[in-house]
Design a protein around this motif. Sequence first.
Motif, PDB file in Angstrom:
ATOM      1  N   LEU A  31      -2.809  -2.127   4.619  1.00  0.00           N
ATOM      2  CA  LEU A  31      -1.906  -1.864   3.361  1.00  0.00           C
ATOM      3  C   LEU A  31      -0.889  -2.911   3.237  1.00  0.00           C
ATOM      4  O   LEU A  31      -0.446  -3.421   4.217  1.00  0.00           O
ATOM      5  CB  LEU A  31      -1.158  -0.461   3.868  1.00  0.00           C
ATOM      6  CG  LEU A  31      -0.227   0.110   2.799  1.00  0.00           C
ATOM      7  CD1 LEU A  31      -0.834   0.459   1.344  1.00  0.00           C
ATOM      8  CD2 LEU A  31       0.586   1.212   3.310  1.00  0.00           C
ATOM      9  N   LEU A  33       2.234  -4.085   0.521  1.00  0.00           N
ATOM     10  CA  LEU A  33       3.313  -3.700  -0.283  1.00  0.00           C
ATOM     11  C   LEU A  33       3.807  -4.811  -1.102  1.00  0.00           C
ATOM     12  O   LEU A  33       4.208  -5.865  -0.544  1.00  0.00           O
ATOM     13  CB  LEU A  33       4.326  -2.781   0.407  1.00  0.00           C
ATOM     14  CG  LEU A  33       3.923  -1.744   1.272  1.00  0.00           C
ATOM     15  CD1 LEU A  33       5.451  -1.146   1.957  1.00  0.00           C
ATOM     16  CD2 LEU A  33       3.215  -0.944   0.786  1.00  0.00           C
ATOM     17  N   VAL A  48       4.705  -3.727   6.237  1.00  0.00           N
ATOM     18  CA  VAL A  48       6.068  -3.158   6.494  1.00  0.00           C
ATOM     19  C   VAL A  48       6.778  -3.887   7.516  1.00  0.00           C
ATOM     20  O   VAL A  48       6.251  -4.369   8.540  1.00  0.00           O
ATOM     21  CB  VAL A  48       5.652  -1.629   6.927  1.00  0.00           C
ATOM     22  CG1 VAL A  48       6.909  -0.949   7.238  1.00  0.00           C
ATOM     23  CG2 VAL A  48       4.826  -0.844   6.018  1.00  0.00           C
ATOM     24  N   GLU A  69       9.602   3.236   4.076  1.00  0.00           N
ATOM     25  CA  GLU A  69       8.866   2.469   3.268  1.00  0.00           C
ATOM     26  C   GLU A  69       7.703   3.090   2.434  1.00  0.00           C
ATOM     27  O   GLU A  69       7.208   2.599   1.385  1.00  0.00           O
ATOM     28  CB  GLU A  69       8.583   0.790   3.714  1.00  0.00           C
ATOM     29  CG  GLU A  69       9.676   0.142   3.973  1.00  0.00           C
ATOM     30  CD  GLU A  69       9.477  -1.388   4.413  1.00  0.00           C
ATOM     31  OE1 GLU A  69       8.279  -1.831   4.157  1.00  0.00           O
ATOM     32  OE2 GLU A  69      10.301  -1.947   5.131  1.00  0.00           O
ATOM     33  N   THR A  70       6.936   4.013   3.220  1.00  0.00           N
ATOM     34  CA  THR A  70       5.745   4.468   2.863  1.00  0.00           C
ATOM     35  C   THR A  70       5.599   5.857   2.882  1.00  0.00           C
ATOM     36  O   THR A  70       4.661   6.617   2.208  1.00  0.00           O
ATOM     37  CB  THR A  70       4.537   3.776   3.536  1.00  0.00           C
ATOM     38  OG1 THR A  70       4.731   4.425   4.878  1.00  0.00           O
ATOM     39  CG2 THR A  70       4.456   2.347   3.689  1.00  0.00           C
ATOM     40  N   SER A  71       6.489   6.397   3.430  1.00  0.00           N
ATOM     41  CA  SER A  71       6.565   8.020   3.695  1.00  0.00           C
ATOM     42  C   SER A  71       5.166   8.314   4.532  1.00  0.00           C
ATOM     43  O   SER A  71       4.995   9.552   4.766  1.00  0.00           O
ATOM     44  CB  SER A  71       6.397   8.775   2.425  1.00  0.00           C
ATOM     45  OG  SER A  71       7.675   8.482   1.670  1.00  0.00           O
ATOM     46  N   ASP A 107      -2.634   7.458   0.946  1.00  0.00           N
ATOM     47  CA  ASP A 107      -1.691   6.360   0.285  1.00  0.00           C
ATOM     48  C   ASP A 107      -0.245   6.535   0.442  1.00  0.00           C
ATOM     49  O   ASP A 107       0.027   7.804   0.490  1.00  0.00           O
ATOM     50  CB  ASP A 107      -2.139   6.377  -1.285  1.00  0.00           C
ATOM     51  CG  ASP A 107      -3.425   5.944  -1.556  1.00  0.00           C
ATOM     52  OD1 ASP A 107      -4.102   5.060  -0.856  1.00  0.00           O
ATOM     53  OD2 ASP A 107      -4.145   6.344  -2.653  1.00  0.00           O
ATOM     54  N   PRO A 108       0.544   5.426   0.398  1.00  0.00           N
ATOM     55  CA  PRO A 108       1.976   5.584   0.403  1.00  0.00           C
ATOM     56  C   PRO A 108       2.744   6.113  -0.680  1.00  0.00           C
ATOM     57  O   PRO A 108       1.929   5.976  -1.972  1.00  0.00           O
ATOM     58  CB  PRO A 108       2.304   4.128   0.717  1.00  0.00           C
ATOM     59  CG  PRO A 108       1.212   3.309  -0.209  1.00  0.00           C
ATOM     60  CD  PRO A 108       0.111   4.224   0.149  1.00  0.00           C
ATOM     61  N   LEU A 110       6.079   4.707  -2.292  1.00  0.00           N
ATOM     62  CA  LEU A 110       6.917   3.769  -2.221  1.00  0.00           C
ATOM     63  C   LEU A 110       8.335   4.022  -2.081  1.00  0.00           C
ATOM     64  O   LEU A 110       8.632   4.810  -3.105  1.00  0.00           O
ATOM     65  CB  LEU A 110       6.429   2.497  -2.971  1.00  0.00           C
ATOM     66  CG  LEU A 110       4.952   2.060  -2.956  1.00  0.00           C
ATOM     67  CD1 LEU A 110       4.741   0.907  -3.941  1.00  0.00           C
ATOM     68  CD2 LEU A 110       4.687   1.521  -1.611  1.00  0.00           C
ATOM     69  N   HIS A 114       9.980  -1.646  -3.073  1.00  0.00           N
ATOM     70  CA  HIS A 114       8.455  -2.285  -3.364  1.00  0.00           C
ATOM     71  C   HIS A 114       7.955  -1.551  -4.675  1.00  0.00           C
ATOM     72  O   HIS A 114       8.526  -0.246  -5.026  1.00  0.00           O
ATOM     73  CB  HIS A 114       7.484  -1.662  -2.413  1.00  0.00           C
ATOM     74  CG  HIS A 114       7.824  -2.113  -0.932  1.00  0.00           C
ATOM     75  ND1 HIS A 114       8.805  -1.229  -0.100  1.00  0.00           N
ATOM     76  CD2 HIS A 114       7.610  -3.252  -0.371  1.00  0.00           C
ATOM     77  CE1 HIS A 114       8.785  -2.247   0.975  1.00  0.00           C
ATOM     78  NE2 HIS A 114       8.109  -3.339   0.830  1.00  0.00           N
ATOM     79  N   PHE A 117       1.365  -1.180  -4.299  1.00  0.00           N
ATOM     80  CA  PHE A 117       0.672  -1.273  -3.027  1.00  0.00           C
ATOM     81  C   PHE A 117      -1.018  -1.627  -3.286  1.00  0.00           C
ATOM     82  O   PHE A 117      -1.404  -1.344  -4.432  1.00  0.00           O
ATOM     83  CB  PHE A 117       0.953   0.045  -2.208  1.00  0.00           C
ATOM     84  CG  PHE A 117      -0.016   1.217  -2.522  1.00  0.00           C
ATOM     85  CD1 PHE A 117      -1.245   1.613  -2.079  1.00  0.00           C
ATOM     86  CD2 PHE A 117       0.478   1.878  -3.433  1.00  0.00           C
ATOM     87  CE1 PHE A 117      -1.910   2.591  -2.604  1.00  0.00           C
ATOM     88  CE2 PHE A 117      -0.109   3.126  -4.071  1.00  0.00           C
ATOM     89  CZ  PHE A 117      -1.398   3.441  -3.457  1.00  0.00           C
TER      90      PHE A 117
END
Length: 160
Positions: A31, A33, A48, A69-71, A107-108, A110, A114, A117
């Motif tokens: 991944l 970003l 990240v 940054e992505t949860s 999936d993140p 954001l 960012h 992604f």
Amino acid sequence: MAASEHRPPIVTRVVDVYPYRLDADGQPAFLLLRRSPEVAYSGQWRMVGGKMEPGETAWQAALRELHEETSLTPQHFWALPSYNGFYEWQHDRVNLIPAFAAQVTADPVLDREHDAFAWYSVSEARQALHWPEQRRLLRLAAETLADGIPEALVIPIDER
């Protein structure tokens, strides 16, 4: 070298995290970003990363940055058997940056830093990254996954 001669300080103040997911054949997709226009490194594809907070260990900072940054919360989390190192001439300091890998499954979502992604193969991700040390560490993460992650590198995380 005489005691009065200057030496740049060696600091550890930030961390790198290489999130990945495994496909049906067990191959990793990494991944990356893309940095938003209003932040440092605008438009660059990056993994990240971020600054450590006071009292925080490097691995705690890595987990926090991944979530901010992505949860995302990783399914597996481990330290790479190397670090990102570079000299920062503007501050006359040597930076040693601990690096981690985090297996995720979604999936993140954001943060504001960012604006996009993407999931990349190892070769695609290496081409997208700007910094040579980040490309090297991504390759190391993929090689370590392929060879089997040594137990000593695995960092247990809460299942909360």
